[in-house]
Design a protein around this motif. Structure first.
Motif, mmCIF file in Angstrom:
data_model
loop_
_atom_site.group_PDB
_atom_site.id
_atom_site.type_symbol
_atom_site.label_atom_id
_atom_site.label_comp_id
_atom_site.label_asym_id
_atom_site.label_seq_id
_atom_site.Cartn_x
_atom_site.Cartn_y
_atom_site.Cartn_z
ATOM 1 N N LEU A 1 0.711 -1.113 -0.047
ATOM 2 C CA LEU A 1 -0.075 -0.047 -0.168
ATOM 3 C C LEU A 1 0.997 1.154 -0.131
ATOM 4 C CD1 LEU A 1 -3.201 0.608 0.428
ATOM 5 C CD2 LEU A 1 -2.467 1.073 2.866
ATOM 6 N N THR A 2 0.750 2.263 -0.785
ATOM 7 C CA THR A 2 1.380 3.477 -0.801
ATOM 8 C C THR A 2 0.650 4.500 -1.249
ATOM 9 O OG1 THR A 2 3.781 4.355 -1.594
ATOM 10 C CG2 THR A 2 2.166 3.350 -3.194
ATOM 11 N N ASP A 3 1.127 6.018 -0.900
ATOM 12 C CA ASP A 3 0.455 7.108 -1.396
ATOM 13 C C ASP A 3 1.397 7.737 -1.931
ATOM 14 O OD1 ASP A 3 -2.055 6.703 -0.153
ATOM 15 O OD2 ASP A 3 -1.123 7.813 1.636
ATOM 16 N N VAL A 4 1.038 8.435 -3.364
ATOM 17 C CA VAL A 4 1.763 9.687 -4.032
ATOM 18 C C VAL A 4 0.911 10.636 -4.143
ATOM 19 C CG1 VAL A 4 2.815 7.456 -5.376
ATOM 20 C CG2 VAL A 4 0.926 8.641 -6.166
ATOM 21 N N PHE A 5 1.775 11.772 -4.299
ATOM 22 C CA PHE A 5 1.212 13.186 -4.657
ATOM 23 C C PHE A 5 0.653 13.339 -6.146
ATOM 24 C CE2 PHE A 5 3.675 14.229 -0.547
ATOM 25 C CZ PHE A 5 2.840 14.270 0.199
ATOM 26 N N GLU A 6 -0.512 13.764 -6.121
ATOM 27 C CA GLU A 6 -0.925 14.207 -7.329
ATOM 28 C C GLU A 6 -0.293 15.161 -8.223
ATOM 29 O OE1 GLU A 6 -5.470 14.375 -9.226
ATOM 30 O OE2 GLU A 6 -5.107 15.883 -7.765
ATOM 31 N N ASP A 7 0.023 16.160 -7.597
ATOM 32 C CA ASP A 7 0.980 17.489 -8.051
ATOM 33 C C ASP A 7 2.383 17.327 -8.190
ATOM 34 O OD1 ASP A 7 -1.640 18.287 -8.723
ATOM 35 O OD2 ASP A 7 -1.686 19.647 -6.803
ATOM 36 N N ASP A 8 3.027 16.380 -7.646
ATOM 37 C CA ASP A 8 4.397 16.274 -7.671
ATOM 38 C C ASP A 8 5.071 15.920 -8.932
ATOM 39 O OD1 ASP A 8 7.038 15.934 -6.842
ATOM 40 O OD2 ASP A 8 6.713 13.711 -5.866
ATOM 41 N N ASN B 1 4.262 17.175 4.765
ATOM 42 C CA ASN B 1 3.428 18.792 4.651
ATOM 43 C C ASN B 1 3.524 19.067 3.172
ATOM 44 O OD1 ASN B 1 3.911 19.234 7.536
ATOM 45 N ND2 ASN B 1 5.945 20.054 7.202
ATOM 46 N N CYS B 2 2.232 18.733 2.788
ATOM 47 C CA CYS B 2 1.923 18.944 1.154
ATOM 48 C C CYS B 2 0.642 19.212 1.085
ATOM 49 C CB CYS B 2 2.641 17.691 0.451
ATOM 50 S SG CYS B 2 2.114 17.937 -1.502
ATOM 51 N N ARG B 3 0.244 20.014 0.379
ATOM 52 C CA ARG B 3 -1.303 20.524 0.079
ATOM 53 C C ARG B 3 -1.772 19.623 -1.169
ATOM 54 N NH1 ARG B 3 -1.773 26.890 0.755
ATOM 55 N NH2 ARG B 3 -0.870 26.899 3.008
ATOM 56 N N SER B 4 -1.084 19.024 -1.694
ATOM 57 C CA SER B 4 -1.517 18.305 -2.933
ATOM 58 C C SER B 4 -2.351 17.028 -2.502
ATOM 59 C CB SER B 4 -0.282 17.747 -3.735
ATOM 60 O OG SER B 4 -0.830 16.634 -4.743
ATOM 61 N N ARG B 5 -3.419 16.582 -3.083
ATOM 62 C CA ARG B 5 -4.201 15.403 -3.214
ATOM 63 C C ARG B 5 -3.369 14.034 -3.359
ATOM 64 N NH1 ARG B 5 -9.441 13.576 -6.733
ATOM 65 N NH2 ARG B 5 -7.702 13.348 -8.197
ATOM 66 N N ARG B 6 -3.540 13.322 -2.140
ATOM 67 C CA ARG B 6 -2.902 11.741 -2.184
ATOM 68 C C ARG B 6 -3.566 10.711 -2.949
ATOM 69 N NH1 ARG B 6 -1.555 16.081 1.671
ATOM 70 N NH2 ARG B 6 0.141 15.154 3.044
ATOM 71 N N ILE B 7 -2.840 10.058 -3.898
ATOM 72 C CA ILE B 7 -3.571 8.883 -4.353
ATOM 73 C C ILE B 7 -3.006 7.859 -3.989
ATOM 74 C CG2 ILE B 7 -3.959 7.907 -6.741
ATOM 75 C CD1 ILE B 7 -2.946 10.437 -8.013
ATOM 76 N N THR B 8 -3.795 6.960 -3.423
ATOM 77 C CA THR B 8 -3.669 5.486 -2.772
ATOM 78 C C THR B 8 -3.470 4.619 -3.626
ATOM 79 O OG1 THR B 8 -4.355 6.339 -0.532
ATOM 80 C CG2 THR B 8 -4.067 3.889 -0.957
ATOM 81 N N PRO C 1 -4.525 2.346 -8.763
ATOM 82 C CA PRO C 1 -4.863 3.364 -7.786
ATOM 83 C C PRO C 1 -6.488 2.924 -7.328
ATOM 84 C CG PRO C 1 -5.113 4.224 -10.135
ATOM 85 C CD PRO C 1 -4.276 2.885 -10.186
ATOM 86 N N VAL C 2 -6.577 3.289 -5.864
ATOM 87 C CA VAL C 2 -7.828 2.718 -5.420
ATOM 88 C C VAL C 2 -8.544 3.794 -4.646
ATOM 89 C CG1 VAL C 2 -7.129 0.406 -4.996
ATOM 90 C CG2 VAL C 2 -6.734 1.996 -3.165
ATOM 91 N N ALA C 3 -7.934 5.046 -4.313
ATOM 92 C CA ALA C 3 -8.606 5.880 -3.422
ATOM 93 C C ALA C 3 -7.897 7.317 -3.568
ATOM 94 C CB ALA C 3 -8.685 5.568 -2.040
ATOM 95 N N THR C 4 -8.489 8.215 -3.031
ATOM 96 C CA THR C 4 -7.467 9.541 -2.901
ATOM 97 C C THR C 4 -7.945 9.991 -1.704
ATOM 98 O OG1 THR C 4 -9.552 10.796 -3.756
ATOM 99 C CG2 THR C 4 -7.715 10.051 -5.308
ATOM 100 N N HIS C 5 -7.287 10.936 -0.925
ATOM 101 C CA HIS C 5 -7.473 11.749 0.238
ATOM 102 C C HIS C 5 -6.375 13.085 0.229
ATOM 103 C CE1 HIS C 5 -3.644 10.048 2.273
ATOM 104 N NE2 HIS C 5 -3.880 9.082 1.394
#
Length: 225
Positions: A148-155, A181-188, A171-175
């Motif tokens: 399981l991992t998260d990446v930043f949408e705007d990185d 400290n990042c304002r970008s949406r995360r993609i799980t 990709p299964v979800a966003t949060h």
């Protein structure tokens, strides 16, 4: 692709290795991204003695061989990550039929993250592959079934493409919130290790040989059965 034997990856077990990890995080997460205020908080000395957390560092030897070793990339694996922490993020599922909490509960999950490669080595795919090779060998040996991992949408340097196109993460979800400290949406993203093993093997390309060429029969049997 030519595989560079100057690139090696190892599990961090001592203070010297921890300092290599911090050097990579200082260059990327602190100075470049501003995601952390102090890299020491990401890898405190006490974590060296933990069994549920593993850090891996890639080193690149400069020419001539052995003259200098540069830390080029790092990744962290957390085994059995706490479900409560993920539930607090407020997932927005991309597939309504998938329940992230149930998936974490019903499988042996390892969180893979803090994936960072210093700028000068980002074009060398073998650096990212070496990190995944080291992490995957330990994860499979310990009997875990999914990453399981998260990446930043705007990185702009997100490993999203490598994870999805090369490794097979889905990709299964966003949060919108998380530890960094990042304002970008995360993609799980989720990777079924057995499915990835069979898909990469069927392709018959360099990556499968690189990731599993050093495995013994017992490791292969874990994902073949």
């Amino acid at each position: 692709m030519r595989l560079d034997d100057r690139v090696t990856a190892d599990r961090v077990t001592d203070e010297a290795g921890r300092q290599q990890v911090l050097a990579v995080l200082r260059a990327t997460y602190l100075r470049e991204k501003r995601w952390v205020n102090d890299p020491e908080t990401q890898f405190p000395p006490a974590d060296l003695g933990r069994d549920d957390v593993s850090w891996f560092v890639v080193a690149v030897r400069t020419r001539p061989i052995g003259v200098r070793v540069r830390p080029a990339g790092v990744v962290r694996v957390v085994y059995d990550p706490p479900l409560a922490a993920y539930a607090s993020y407020g997932f927005a599922p991309l597939d309504p039929s998938l329940r992230i909490e149930e998936m974490i509960r019903d499988n042996r999950i390892a969180e893979i993250g803090r994936f960072a490669v210093v700028p000068r080595f980002r074009r060398r795919l073998v650096v990212a592959a070496a990190l995944m090779r080291a992490a995957a060998a330990e994860t499979v040996a310990r009997g875990y079934t999914h990453y399981l991992t998260d990446v930043f949408e705007d990185d702009p340097h997100s490993p999203y493409g490598f994870h999805t196109r090369v490794m097979g993460f889905h990709p299964v979800a966003t949060h919108d919130v998380g530890e960094l400290n990042c304002r970008s949406r995360r993609i799980t993203l989720v990777l079924d290790l057995k499915a990835a093993y069979h898909r990469l093997k069927a392709r018959g390309n360099w990556l499968f040989r690189y990731l599993t060429g050093h495995w013994d029969d017992a490791l292969h049997r874990r994902l073949v059965a």
